[in-house]
Design an enzyme around this catalytic site. Sequence first.
Site, mmCIF file in Angstrom:
data_model
loop_
_atom_site.group_PDB
_atom_site.id
_atom_site.type_symbol
_atom_site.label_atom_id
_atom_site.label_comp_id
_atom_site.label_asym_id
_atom_site.label_seq_id
_atom_site.Cartn_x
_atom_site.Cartn_y
_atom_site.Cartn_z
ATOM 1 N N HIS A 1 18.539 23.344 85.936
ATOM 2 C CA HIS A 1 18.226 22.919 87.275
ATOM 3 C C HIS A 1 19.248 22.129 87.630
ATOM 4 O O HIS A 1 19.808 21.113 87.113
ATOM 5 C CB HIS A 1 16.910 22.288 87.290
ATOM 6 C CG HIS A 1 16.828 21.645 88.698
ATOM 7 N ND1 HIS A 1 16.863 22.277 90.017
ATOM 8 C CD2 HIS A 1 16.398 20.393 88.946
ATOM 9 C CE1 HIS A 1 16.514 21.554 90.977
ATOM 10 N NE2 HIS A 1 16.672 20.269 90.511
ATOM 11 N N GLU B 1 9.452 24.516 97.771
ATOM 12 C CA GLU B 1 8.728 23.098 98.142
ATOM 13 C C GLU B 1 9.064 22.801 99.672
ATOM 14 O O GLU B 1 9.152 21.305 100.186
ATOM 15 C CB GLU B 1 9.037 22.017 97.326
ATOM 16 C CG GLU B 1 10.412 21.746 97.292
ATOM 17 C CD GLU B 1 10.741 20.710 96.422
ATOM 18 O OE1 GLU B 1 10.544 19.710 96.614
ATOM 19 O OE2 GLU B 1 11.489 20.834 95.121
ATOM 20 N N CYS C 1 10.830 21.515 92.173
ATOM 21 C CA CYS C 1 11.737 22.448 91.985
ATOM 22 C C CYS C 1 11.352 23.359 90.819
ATOM 23 O O CYS C 1 12.245 24.507 90.214
ATOM 24 C CB CYS C 1 13.186 21.839 91.566
ATOM 25 S SG CYS C 1 13.873 20.779 92.702
HETATM 26 P P1 HMG Z 1 24.435 7.217 94.075
HETATM 27 O O1 HMG Z 1 23.473 6.205 93.695
HETATM 28 O O2 HMG Z 1 24.858 6.848 95.721
HETATM 29 O O3 HMG Z 1 25.712 7.346 93.363
HETATM 30 O O4 HMG Z 1 23.578 8.731 94.262
HETATM 31 P P2 HMG Z 1 26.190 6.511 92.356
HETATM 32 O O5 HMG Z 1 26.832 4.998 92.716
HETATM 33 O O6 HMG Z 1 25.233 6.486 91.094
HETATM 34 O O7 HMG Z 1 27.335 7.438 91.973
HETATM 35 C C1 HMG Z 1 27.132 8.884 91.285
HETATM 36 C C2 HMG Z 1 28.198 8.901 90.442
HETATM 37 O O8 HMG Z 1 29.508 9.030 91.098
HETATM 38 C C3 HMG Z 1 28.357 7.785 89.172
HETATM 39 O O9 HMG Z 1 28.806 8.585 88.066
HETATM 40 C C4 HMG Z 1 29.516 7.027 89.797
HETATM 41 O O10 HMG Z 1 30.312 6.314 88.735
HETATM 42 C C5 HMG Z 1 30.693 8.087 90.317
HETATM 43 P P3 HMG Z 1 27.629 8.268 86.738
HETATM 44 O O11 HMG Z 1 27.351 6.908 86.598
HETATM 45 O O12 HMG Z 1 26.316 8.911 87.353
HETATM 46 O O13 HMG Z 1 28.317 8.942 85.481
HETATM 47 N N1 HMG Z 1 31.554 7.665 91.263
HETATM 48 C C6 HMG Z 1 32.748 8.094 91.209
HETATM 49 N N2 HMG Z 1 33.482 9.233 90.640
HETATM 50 C C7 HMG Z 1 34.789 9.340 90.869
HETATM 51 N N3 HMG Z 1 35.325 8.796 91.919
HETATM 52 C C8 HMG Z 1 34.558 7.628 92.569
HETATM 53 C C9 HMG Z 1 33.266 7.515 92.214
HETATM 54 N N4 HMG Z 1 32.378 6.412 92.892
HETATM 55 C C10 HMG Z 1 31.386 6.765 92.210
HETATM 56 N N5 HMG Z 1 35.393 7.133 93.552
HETATM 57 C C11 HMG Z 1 21.839 9.904 93.114
HETATM 58 C C12 HMG Z 1 23.343 9.180 93.111
HETATM 59 C C13 HMG Z 1 21.655 11.100 92.030
HETATM 60 C C14 HMG Z 1 20.927 8.705 93.061
HETATM 61 C C15 HMG Z 1 21.646 10.524 94.770
HETATM 62 O O14 HMG Z 1 22.545 11.405 94.734
HETATM 63 C C16 HMG Z 1 20.091 10.807 94.845
HETATM 64 O O15 HMG Z 1 19.295 10.176 95.042
HETATM 65 N N6 HMG Z 1 19.921 12.102 94.825
HETATM 66 C C17 HMG Z 1 18.404 12.689 94.985
HETATM 67 C C18 HMG Z 1 17.572 12.769 93.765
HETATM 68 C C19 HMG Z 1 18.370 13.624 92.562
HETATM 69 O O16 HMG Z 1 18.962 14.341 92.946
HETATM 70 N N7 HMG Z 1 17.823 13.659 91.431
HETATM 71 C C20 HMG Z 1 18.279 14.178 90.269
HETATM 72 C C21 HMG Z 1 17.272 14.592 89.129
HETATM 73 S S1 HMG Z 1 15.756 14.812 89.914
HETATM 74 C C22 HMG Z 1 15.519 16.649 90.254
HETATM 75 O O17 HMG Z 1 16.686 17.097 89.911
HETATM 76 C C23 HMG Z 1 14.580 17.038 91.186
HETATM 77 C C24 HMG Z 1 14.950 17.324 92.207
HETATM 78 O O18 HMG Z 1 15.901 18.604 92.451
HETATM 79 C C25 HMG Z 1 13.839 17.408 93.288
HETATM 80 C C26 HMG Z 1 12.696 18.519 93.039
HETATM 81 O O19 HMG Z 1 12.311 18.719 91.876
HETATM 82 O O20 HMG Z 1 12.118 19.057 93.845
HETATM 83 C C27 HMG Z 1 15.935 16.312 93.017
#
Ligand code: HMG
Length: 388
Positions: free
Chosen positions: A235, A81, A113
């Site tokens: 994935h 992609e 993906c």
């Molecule tokens: P965010 O919103 O900044 O993070 O980004 P958050 O605030 O949700 O924190 C993440 C986790 O860290 C949370 O845990 C927090 O509690 C924890 P959870 O609630 O999830 O259990 N946390 C801590 N842990 C330990 N010590 C600390 C601490 N602070 C916080 N101090 C987000 C997270 C995934 C939203 C972001 O990384 C993102 O947008 N990523 C891109 C999208 C993505 O990867 N999506 C995944 C599913 S879709 C997919 O897999 C397809 C993809 O590969 C694309 C394709 O298909 O082409 C993305």
Amino acid sequence: MVISTGISAMSFFTPHRYISLDTLAQHHGIDPAKFSRGIGQEKIAMPGHDEDVVTLAAEAAKPIIDQFGADGIDTILFATETGIDQSKSAGIYVQRLLGLPSNLRNVELKQACYSATAALQMACAHVARKPDRKVLVIASDIARYDLDSSGEATQGASAVAMLVTANPTLLEIGTVSGLFTEDIMDFWRPNHRRTPLVDGKYSALRYLGALVESWRDYQANGGLPYDGFAQFCYHLPFSRMGEKAHLRLAKEAKAEADMQAALPGMIYNRQVGNSYTASMYLAILSTLENSESDLAGKSLGLFSYGSGATGEFFDAKVVEGYQDHLFAPRHRKILEDRTALSYDEYVALWHARNGEDGTDTPMPDEAKGRYRLASIDDNKRIYVDRTA
Ligand code: HMG
């Protein structure tokens, strides 16, 4: 008679530089544990200006061609992609770089993906019909998000190459699949953008939804029960997503989740980051090369997800003697020999040159591998083999 089909060799490549998520956390004033534990990642692989999906793919596929030869390969399926052209398949450049003959078909596939799984299934169908033929399937991607965005910590890059044959020597791909597709906007990249638009929390929810729906369809089609699997590979946009997926799947199957049945698959991905189409295939390699027990004769449960969105749950049976069809020492060396970037060096690499105005763009010599993108001249990408 059903002919056994699947993968007879697998190899990966990732660039020689990375930014540590500790460095990123420090720059943003974030607790490093948010990345190491909260999303479960350690490093983001960063390609040089002269590396792209073509050079990563050629590096990944070369050891397979060197060790097993090109005889019988009549098709290259290139899943990405991070396409470098809206028309021409990136696989055609790879075909030339690898010195493969001209009597091949060559096509690029896209669905976020997920497309490497479509490529693998198509390849298996092809070699079932023509058992004397082979298909080179390559998944190659560079995951980029905007600087300072919440997705930034989930970038990465790698390519995985697979030789698909009848009577495979590494993994027999099962004939049962569970499928699920829905039209959603969780992550997408319009043609005019270098980085995707993403609704991060929603994408994670829909990933889990697609997993459950794909599993249900897999079960409805007569798939193996949950306890029929020795290991699960997901994935992995980030490894914590895989942990959440594993817990959700166990709940759906009314089974006890044993995290040891998913963790070996996350080792490489924690070091490389998301590599989109290659991600689940890197998890398979990580499982095969890092599991403490011998997996011969055991089944792997595989969940492939591509935003937008398509999910597929399927299975693979590990073949006796599988270790001889991996490149484990090479893979470990690739990961060990990498160097860390400072934050400023990372930002400089992030702003990849792309010769958008068509003027000549020579690329700095940064890649450490055999293949590099030497320049973009008159809108043409010029790839070179350093040894030629
Ligand atoms: P965010 O919103 O900044 O993070 O980004 P958050 O605030 O949700 O924190 C993440 C986790 O860290 C949370 O845990 C927090 O509690 C924890 P959870 O609630 O999830 O259990 N946390 C801590 N842990 C330990 N010590 C600390 C601490 N602070 C916080 N101090 C987000 C997270 C995934 C939203 C972001 O990384 C993102 O947008 N990523 C891109 C999208 C993505 O990867 N999506 C995944 C599913 S879709 C997919 O897999 C397809 C993809 O590969 C694309 C394709 O298909 O082409 C993305």
